[in-house]
Design a protein around this motif. Structure first.
Motif, PDB file in Angstrom:
ATOM      1  N   THR A 128     -16.351 -32.577  22.411  1.00  0.00           N
ATOM      2  CA  THR A 128     -16.013 -31.924  21.132  1.00  0.00           C
ATOM      3  C   THR A 128     -15.743 -33.027  19.960  1.00  0.00           C
ATOM      4  O   THR A 128     -16.182 -32.738  18.741  1.00  0.00           O
ATOM      5  CB  THR A 128     -14.790 -31.126  21.373  1.00  0.00           C
ATOM      6  N   PHE A 133     -20.983 -31.518  22.127  1.00  0.00           N
ATOM      7  CA  PHE A 133     -20.938 -30.219  22.648  1.00  0.00           C
ATOM      8  C   PHE A 133     -22.022 -29.468  22.369  1.00  0.00           C
ATOM      9  O   PHE A 133     -22.715 -29.262  21.188  1.00  0.00           O
ATOM     10  CB  PHE A 133     -19.660 -29.493  22.557  1.00  0.00           C
ATOM     11  N   ASP A 134     -22.559 -28.598  23.541  1.00  0.00           N
ATOM     12  CA  ASP A 134     -23.774 -27.880  23.518  1.00  0.00           C
ATOM     13  C   ASP A 134     -24.975 -28.508  22.897  1.00  0.00           C
ATOM     14  O   ASP A 134     -25.598 -28.216  22.153  1.00  0.00           O
ATOM     15  CB  ASP A 134     -23.330 -26.369  22.570  1.00  0.00           C
ATOM     16  N   THR A 135     -25.280 -29.681  23.379  1.00  0.00           N
ATOM     17  CA  THR A 135     -26.279 -30.475  23.112  1.00  0.00           C
ATOM     18  C   THR A 135     -27.022 -31.055  24.236  1.00  0.00           C
ATOM     19  O   THR A 135     -26.550 -31.433  25.294  1.00  0.00           O
ATOM     20  CB  THR A 135     -25.957 -31.697  21.984  1.00  0.00           C
ATOM     21  N   THR A 215     -21.757 -26.220  27.568  1.00  0.00           N
ATOM     22  CA  THR A 215     -22.638 -25.501  26.570  1.00  0.00           C
ATOM     23  C   THR A 215     -22.251 -24.124  26.171  1.00  0.00           C
ATOM     24  O   THR A 215     -21.359 -23.566  27.027  1.00  0.00           O
ATOM     25  CB  THR A 215     -24.128 -25.327  27.340  1.00  0.00           C
ATOM     26  N   SER A 216     -22.582 -23.604  25.162  1.00  0.00           N
ATOM     27  CA  SER A 216     -22.224 -21.949  24.773  1.00  0.00           C
ATOM     28  C   SER A 216     -23.268 -21.351  24.245  1.00  0.00           C
ATOM     29  O   SER A 216     -23.095 -20.070  23.974  1.00  0.00           O
ATOM     30  CB  SER A 216     -21.217 -22.220  23.520  1.00  0.00           C
ATOM     31  N   GLY A 217     -24.403 -21.936  23.989  1.00  0.00           N
ATOM     32  CA  GLY A 217     -25.575 -20.999  23.701  1.00  0.00           C
ATOM     33  C   GLY A 217     -26.837 -21.433  24.379  1.00  0.00           C
ATOM     34  O   GLY A 217     -26.816 -22.237  25.653  1.00  0.00           O
ATOM     35  N   ASP A 218     -28.004 -20.962  23.899  1.00  0.00           N
ATOM     36  CA  ASP A 218     -29.377 -21.316  24.507  1.00  0.00           C
ATOM     37  C   ASP A 218     -29.940 -22.538  23.972  1.00  0.00           C
ATOM     38  O   ASP A 218     -31.094 -22.953  24.587  1.00  0.00           O
ATOM     39  CB  ASP A 218     -30.181 -20.268  24.161  1.00  0.00           C
ATOM     40  N   THR A 219     -29.370 -23.390  23.307  1.00  0.00           N
ATOM     41  CA  THR A 219     -29.570 -24.584  22.624  1.00  0.00           C
ATOM     42  C   THR A 219     -30.077 -25.750  23.670  1.00  0.00           C
ATOM     43  O   THR A 219     -31.072 -26.480  23.646  1.00  0.00           O
ATOM     44  CB  THR A 219     -28.827 -25.262  21.641  1.00  0.00           C
ATOM     45  N   ARG A 221     -28.916 -25.033  27.389  1.00  0.00           N
ATOM     46  CA  ARG A 221     -28.655 -24.538  28.640  1.00  0.00           C
ATOM     47  C   ARG A 221     -29.821 -24.680  29.434  1.00  0.00           C
ATOM     48  O   ARG A 221     -30.981 -24.539  28.986  1.00  0.00           O
ATOM     49  CB  ARG A 221     -28.162 -23.080  28.704  1.00  0.00           C
TER      50      ARG A 221
END
Length: 274
Positions: A128, A133-135, A215-219, A221
């Motif tokens: 974070t 994050f989420d990459t 991850t938090s989205g479809d980017t 995952r």
């Protein structure tokens, strides 16, 4: 007579193991072509037709193409980073004496016993803060770092199986350290590196915990998250779920078939010997 009995027992045991390994995959494959009513009526029967409607439904109602692409990018980069680092690090440790060498080996070995859950909070905070994050980059770093310890000991054992006389001959002929490493050692170490790549591919492709936590989205995952998505999306459509399972496990099977010769060579050459 005793020899025939032992031979029959050996082949019977191998057939049992083969059946236990392939039967679930074959059942899921057959079920992926069945309709929902066929699965409910008889789970062990063959499909009435080999229709691809279930695969079309899996592709239509879930972002499997994006998850597949994410997995391919993350797995490919993770394998490359791990192989490069391990190839150099394990060679230096196997061939040279230096200060704190036993301590370094001990620390790498200790990292194998570190539970993933124990580093979850620190990783989350670091990612974070660094805005990764989420990459895909974040997952690549995590998977590469987690794959290095096991891969290190695989390559360490393999390098020790290569006679040092080959390097001495290269040095006598005028080759330097880098020329010897890249022209003599690395070609001989290909089976070991293939084993490392195979282990990393399976571990990263099937990893679920960090792929979900970081991850938090479809980017970014990956495929295991897609399967979890299918479990909720296709709760009443097992046919599409089985089709999704087949699509997710097929790359692992294909990759192992392609790398099979190299992996077998590494096993017979002592790549996993202590």
């Amino acid at each position: 007579m005793k020899r025939i009995t032992l031979l029959c027992s050996k082949y019977f045991f191998m057939l049992v193991i083969l059946f236990l390994s392939l039967a679930p995959i074959f059942w899921v494959l057959m079920s992926s072509f069945k309709t929902y009513s066929e699965i409910n009526s008889s789970a062990l029967s063959l499909p009435s037709s080999l229709s691809l409607n279930n695969y079309a439904a899996a592709l239509k109602y879930a972002p499997i193409q994006k998850y597949f692409l994410n997995s391919i990018v993350i797995v490919g980069a993770g394998i490359i980073v791990t192989v490069i680092f391990v190839a150099m690090c394990a060679y230096a440790v196997s061939r040279f004496r230096f200060l704190f060498k036993p301590v370094i080996i001990l620390l790498i070995a200790a990292s194998l016993m570190l539970p993933a859950q124990s580093i979850s909070q620190p990783l989350f905070s670091i990612f974070t803060s660094l805005r990764i994050f989420d990459t895909k980059l974040g997952l690549i770093l995590v998977y590469s770092a987690m794959g290095i310890p096991m891969s290190f000991f695989v390559m360490l054992s393999y390098y020790r199986s290569i006679p040092f006389a080959l390097e001495e001959s290269a040095y006598i002929d005028g080759a330097g350290f880098f020329r010897t490493f890249f022209s003599v050692i690395l070609p001989l170490a290909k089976p070991g590196l293939a084993t490392v790549a195979m282990i990393q591919f399976i571990n990263i492709w099937n990893e679920f915990y960090f792929a979900l936590m970081l991850t938090s989205g479809d980017t970014a995952r990956t495929i295991p998250i897609a399967l979890n998505y299918y479990m909720s999306t296709f709760a009443n459509n097992y046919s599409a779920l089985f089709a999704a399972v087949i699509m997710t496990i097929t790359p692992t099977i294909i990759f192992f078939i392609i790398m099979q010769k190299q992996v077998i060579d590494s096993l017979t050459s002592g790549a996993v010997k202590g």
